[in-house]
Motif scaffolding. Structure first.
Motif, mmCIF file in Angstrom:
data_model
loop_
_atom_site.group_PDB
_atom_site.id
_atom_site.type_symbol
_atom_site.label_atom_id
_atom_site.label_comp_id
_atom_site.label_asym_id
_atom_site.label_seq_id
_atom_site.Cartn_x
_atom_site.Cartn_y
_atom_site.Cartn_z
ATOM 1 N N GLN A 192 -53.941 -23.156 38.891
ATOM 2 C CA GLN A 192 -54.774 -22.412 39.840
ATOM 3 C C GLN A 192 -54.346 -22.689 41.274
ATOM 4 O OE1 GLN A 192 -58.711 -23.664 38.770
ATOM 5 N NE2 GLN A 192 -58.941 -22.036 37.264
ATOM 6 N N GLU A 193 -54.119 -23.951 41.585
ATOM 7 C CA GLU A 193 -53.714 -24.313 42.943
ATOM 8 C C GLU A 193 -52.352 -23.694 43.296
ATOM 9 O OE1 GLU A 193 -53.725 -28.563 43.025
ATOM 10 O OE2 GLU A 193 -55.904 -28.697 42.872
ATOM 11 N N LYS A 241 -42.961 -29.008 47.413
ATOM 12 C CA LYS A 241 -43.569 -30.338 47.417
ATOM 13 C C LYS A 241 -44.823 -30.365 46.539
ATOM 14 C CE LYS A 241 -41.847 -32.038 51.792
ATOM 15 N NZ LYS A 241 -40.872 -32.942 51.231
ATOM 16 N N LYS A 242 -45.580 -29.295 46.592
ATOM 17 C CA LYS A 242 -46.785 -29.204 45.765
ATOM 18 C C LYS A 242 -46.413 -29.150 44.287
ATOM 19 C CE LYS A 242 -51.233 -28.632 45.257
ATOM 20 N NZ LYS A 242 -52.204 -29.633 45.599
ATOM 21 N N LEU A 243 -45.357 -28.448 43.958
ATOM 22 C CA LEU A 243 -44.894 -28.363 42.574
ATOM 23 C C LEU A 243 -44.450 -29.740 42.072
ATOM 24 C CD1 LEU A 243 -44.340 -26.538 40.171
ATOM 25 C CD2 LEU A 243 -42.085 -26.083 41.132
ATOM 26 N N GLU A 244 -43.737 -30.466 42.903
ATOM 27 C CA GLU A 244 -43.319 -31.826 42.541
ATOM 28 C C GLU A 244 -44.533 -32.720 42.325
ATOM 29 O OE1 GLU A 244 -40.790 -35.587 44.381
ATOM 30 O OE2 GLU A 244 -41.097 -33.803 45.595
ATOM 31 N N SER A 245 -45.474 -32.638 43.231
ATOM 32 C CA SER A 245 -46.694 -33.435 43.115
ATOM 33 C C SER A 245 -47.480 -33.071 41.860
ATOM 34 C CB SER A 245 -47.561 -33.223 44.359
ATOM 35 O OG SER A 245 -48.748 -33.965 44.260
ATOM 36 N N ALA A 246 -47.510 -31.788 41.547
ATOM 37 C CA ALA A 246 -48.231 -31.329 40.357
ATOM 38 C C ALA A 246 -47.598 -31.887 39.089
ATOM 39 C CB ALA A 246 -48.245 -29.806 40.319
#
Length: 130
Positions: free
Chosen positions: A74-75, A99-104
């Motif tokens: 969702q994010e 960066k968000k994908l890596e964090s996810a």
């Protein structure tokens, strides 16, 4: 928590599992060998617990990873819609996306590893005392 901290935490947990799992396997194999063809009630409880713990850890890990993936999907979808929007798109938006994908991904690994780590390390401590 930063991606670097998440990576360090995953590496630490994986290292602890890599050290504790062979110990647990060796202790339980020795217990099985000593129990022979007629295991005691205590041995039978331990063998049953061993099987149940594996199924519980797998199930907990699977559910935790699934729930984390649903949250992350969702994010990420909202973020990618913003990143591809021709009115708001920029290289900074794409950088935030990666960066968000890596964090996810690290979050999913963390959620999945935690139940296994907890059980393996606690079993190593418990079995080494007996």
């Amino acid at each position: 928590m930063s991606n670097h901290d998440k990576t360090r935490r995953i590496a630490t947990q994986a290292s602890e599992i890599a050290m504790a799992a062979p110990q647990v396997i060796a202790l339980r194999t020795a217990q099985m060998a000593m129990a022979g063809v007629n295991p005691s009630a205590q041995d039978q409880r331990e063998f049953y617990q061993m099987s149940m713990e594996k199924m519980e850890a797998f199930s907990e890990s699977w559910v935790a990873m699934t729930l984390q993936m649903m949250k992350v999907n969702q994010e990420l979808m909202c973020m990618w819609v913003q990143a591809w929007n021709p009115y708001t798109a920029s290289s900074a938006a794409f950088n935030r996306s990666s960066k968000k994908l890596e964090s996810a991904a690290l979050g999913v690994f963390t959620q999945g590893l935690a139940p296994v780590h907890q059980r393996v390390v606690s079993n190593a401590k418990r079995l080494s005392r007996s």
